[in-house]
Motif scaffolding. Sequence first.
Motif, PDB file in Angstrom:
ATOM      1  N   LEU A   6     -93.950   7.902 -48.063  1.00  0.00           N
ATOM      2  CA  LEU A   6     -93.242   9.127 -48.449  1.00  0.00           C
ATOM      3  C   LEU A   6     -93.146   8.815 -50.298  1.00  0.00           C
ATOM      4  O   LEU A   6     -92.728   7.794 -50.442  1.00  0.00           O
ATOM      5  CB  LEU A   6     -91.852   9.428 -47.970  1.00  0.00           C
ATOM      6  N   ASP A   7     -93.210   9.727 -50.871  1.00  0.00           N
ATOM      7  CA  ASP A   7     -93.189   9.485 -52.355  1.00  0.00           C
ATOM      8  C   ASP A   7     -91.951   9.986 -52.743  1.00  0.00           C
ATOM      9  O   ASP A   7     -91.988  11.504 -53.088  1.00  0.00           O
ATOM     10  CB  ASP A   7     -94.582   9.951 -53.005  1.00  0.00           C
ATOM     11  N   THR A   8     -90.983   9.568 -53.244  1.00  0.00           N
ATOM     12  CA  THR A   8     -89.732  10.047 -53.827  1.00  0.00           C
ATOM     13  C   THR A   8     -89.698  10.484 -55.392  1.00  0.00           C
ATOM     14  O   THR A   8     -88.856  11.486 -55.864  1.00  0.00           O
ATOM     15  CB  THR A   8     -88.587   8.963 -53.693  1.00  0.00           C
ATOM     16  N   SER A   9     -90.892  10.221 -56.001  1.00  0.00           N
ATOM     17  CA  SER A   9     -91.116  10.638 -57.324  1.00  0.00           C
ATOM     18  C   SER A   9     -92.011  12.078 -57.456  1.00  0.00           C
ATOM     19  O   SER A   9     -92.248  12.843 -58.298  1.00  0.00           O
ATOM     20  CB  SER A   9     -91.852   9.736 -58.239  1.00  0.00           C
ATOM     21  N   ILE A  44     -88.785  15.823 -49.926  1.00  0.00           N
ATOM     22  CA  ILE A  44     -89.173  14.557 -48.869  1.00  0.00           C
ATOM     23  C   ILE A  44     -89.390  14.995 -47.351  1.00  0.00           C
ATOM     24  O   ILE A  44     -90.286  14.684 -46.671  1.00  0.00           O
ATOM     25  CB  ILE A  44     -88.147  13.453 -48.972  1.00  0.00           C
ATOM     26  N   TYR A  45     -88.363  15.849 -46.992  1.00  0.00           N
ATOM     27  CA  TYR A  45     -88.603  16.501 -45.618  1.00  0.00           C
ATOM     28  C   TYR A  45     -89.829  17.109 -45.398  1.00  0.00           C
ATOM     29  O   TYR A  45     -90.403  17.236 -44.277  1.00  0.00           O
ATOM     30  CB  TYR A  45     -87.256  17.304 -45.344  1.00  0.00           C
ATOM     31  N   GLN A 105     -92.716  16.327 -47.120  1.00  0.00           N
ATOM     32  CA  GLN A 105     -93.547  15.398 -46.911  1.00  0.00           C
ATOM     33  C   GLN A 105     -93.616  14.755 -45.689  1.00  0.00           C
ATOM     34  O   GLN A 105     -94.772  14.521 -44.903  1.00  0.00           O
ATOM     35  CB  GLN A 105     -93.391  14.345 -47.847  1.00  0.00           C
ATOM     36  N   ILE A 127     -85.331   6.687 -45.157  1.00  0.00           N
ATOM     37  CA  ILE A 127     -84.718   8.067 -45.701  1.00  0.00           C
ATOM     38  C   ILE A 127     -83.363   8.462 -44.742  1.00  0.00           C
ATOM     39  O   ILE A 127     -83.268   7.622 -43.524  1.00  0.00           O
ATOM     40  CB  ILE A 127     -85.423   9.291 -45.496  1.00  0.00           C
ATOM     41  N   THR A 160     -82.369  14.649 -43.489  1.00  0.00           N
ATOM     42  CA  THR A 160     -83.868  14.735 -43.973  1.00  0.00           C
ATOM     43  C   THR A 160     -84.770  14.957 -42.951  1.00  0.00           C
ATOM     44  O   THR A 160     -85.675  15.544 -42.572  1.00  0.00           O
ATOM     45  CB  THR A 160     -84.165  13.878 -45.171  1.00  0.00           C
TER      46      THR A 160
END
Length: 492
Positions: free
Chosen positions: A15-18, A23-24, A26, A58, A62
Amino acid sequence: MDSPILENIFREIQLDTSAERAIYLQLSDAILLLIKKGNLRSGQKLISSRDLAKLVGINRITVSKAFEELQMQGWLESFVGKGTFVSSHIPEVEPTKLQQDTINKGQKIAGFSLNEKEYLSNPYFVPNVTYHLDDGYPDPKLAPLKELYRAYRNQLTRSGIYQKFGSYGSPDGSEFYKQALSRYLNDSRGLNTTEENILSIRGTLMGINLVCTALIKPGDVVVSGIPGWQRAEHNFLHAKANHIGIPVDEHGLVIDKLKKICKQKKVRMVYVTPHHHYPTTVSLRIDRRLELLRLANEYGFIIFEDDYDFDFHYAHRPLLPLASADENGMVIYCGSFSKSFSPAFRMGYLVASENVIKHLANVRMLLDRQGDHILDNAMAELLNDGTVQRYVRKALTIYEERRDYFCNLLSNELDEVVNFTIPDGGMTVWTKFDKRINLDVLSQKAYARGLYISDGKMHQYPTYNENAIRLGFASSSIEQLADSVHILKGLV
């Protein structure tokens, strides 16, 4: 943990937080990919939201949102006290290895065949260099953009919000715009129209395509000049017409050739750019204009008159369109503000008999419910208050100065390798280069030096190749024209 195999499958999720995507979402995308690839089977129980949260780093909420998203879509199902499962309604798929780089990647190749044709391969190129002797574009710095902005803003703030935004309008254009355009065309081009004779379109190409779709049947004979505009010719081919090219000389389309064809075949349409023939810029002489109209009346073919740059004529007043002398409704007249203002503004119009406009509007609805009425109304304001007319007069003076300066440069600096006639109008010089010069190579070298010119391929035919290109002068300043010719001189 329920299963080490499941643990390994979910551990590969990244997962890419940027990223902009939540996120959910993704995570739901990644789980969905596992299901589609068969790595998660129909009816299979998933690991708990708490354990999955630990694996991918995470929080549990989420993960629960991701599960809920997939449940709403029907991919997962949840049972109180039992857990979350892959939906039992999903067919079995042979499992494949999860590849992270396939997540959120667009599909490149369709699973079905395409009806590809050679003429549909229309590569386009957007130059990104300082200098440009283009195909004949206007200088957007001269266009009344501030006035257009104010007129457009007025359309957004004035009354009648529901009529403007709450429902669809007429497919042939807004009444306000058609009325303003009718007056403008009658005054400036000698036409005899009402708003019922006008259809608003998104540029000349749309007009050609619409006419071909609505009025041309497979096998119909369509005649145009060679050299000509290949975009138009491709539309004839796409309509499955029998396209016949006839010569163009210093006086325009050779009408005697058309007359011979009419005696042998049933001609459905003649496409012509009589004011400044594309690409050679020559004007159709008056006797040929009258004969073309006479032949249309005698043999019953459509004349599609593409008048792409009527406003810019320098030697004398612009020649009035064929449509101004059409007494029997044989001409479909096409014009565009894109050549006057900027190609970025897709504003054009078709003018024809009322029944033709109604027919074209009905066919247009199959493709495009209506044009941009807000932009059309903004343009109507500029037509009504004289802004367009003042802009044309100003631009005409500047473009004539640039034409004269550019032609002098070509004569003085490149006289040994180019041959041209000073155009009476338009925004380009049809320039023939010495046969020893490879225009493809020249265009590539020029681009490397910061100058865009055509490679000439669009003007080549099996029976015609004058090693010529259009060198547009209108969109460049005097200083840019000097630098451009200096670059060309250094290369040839």
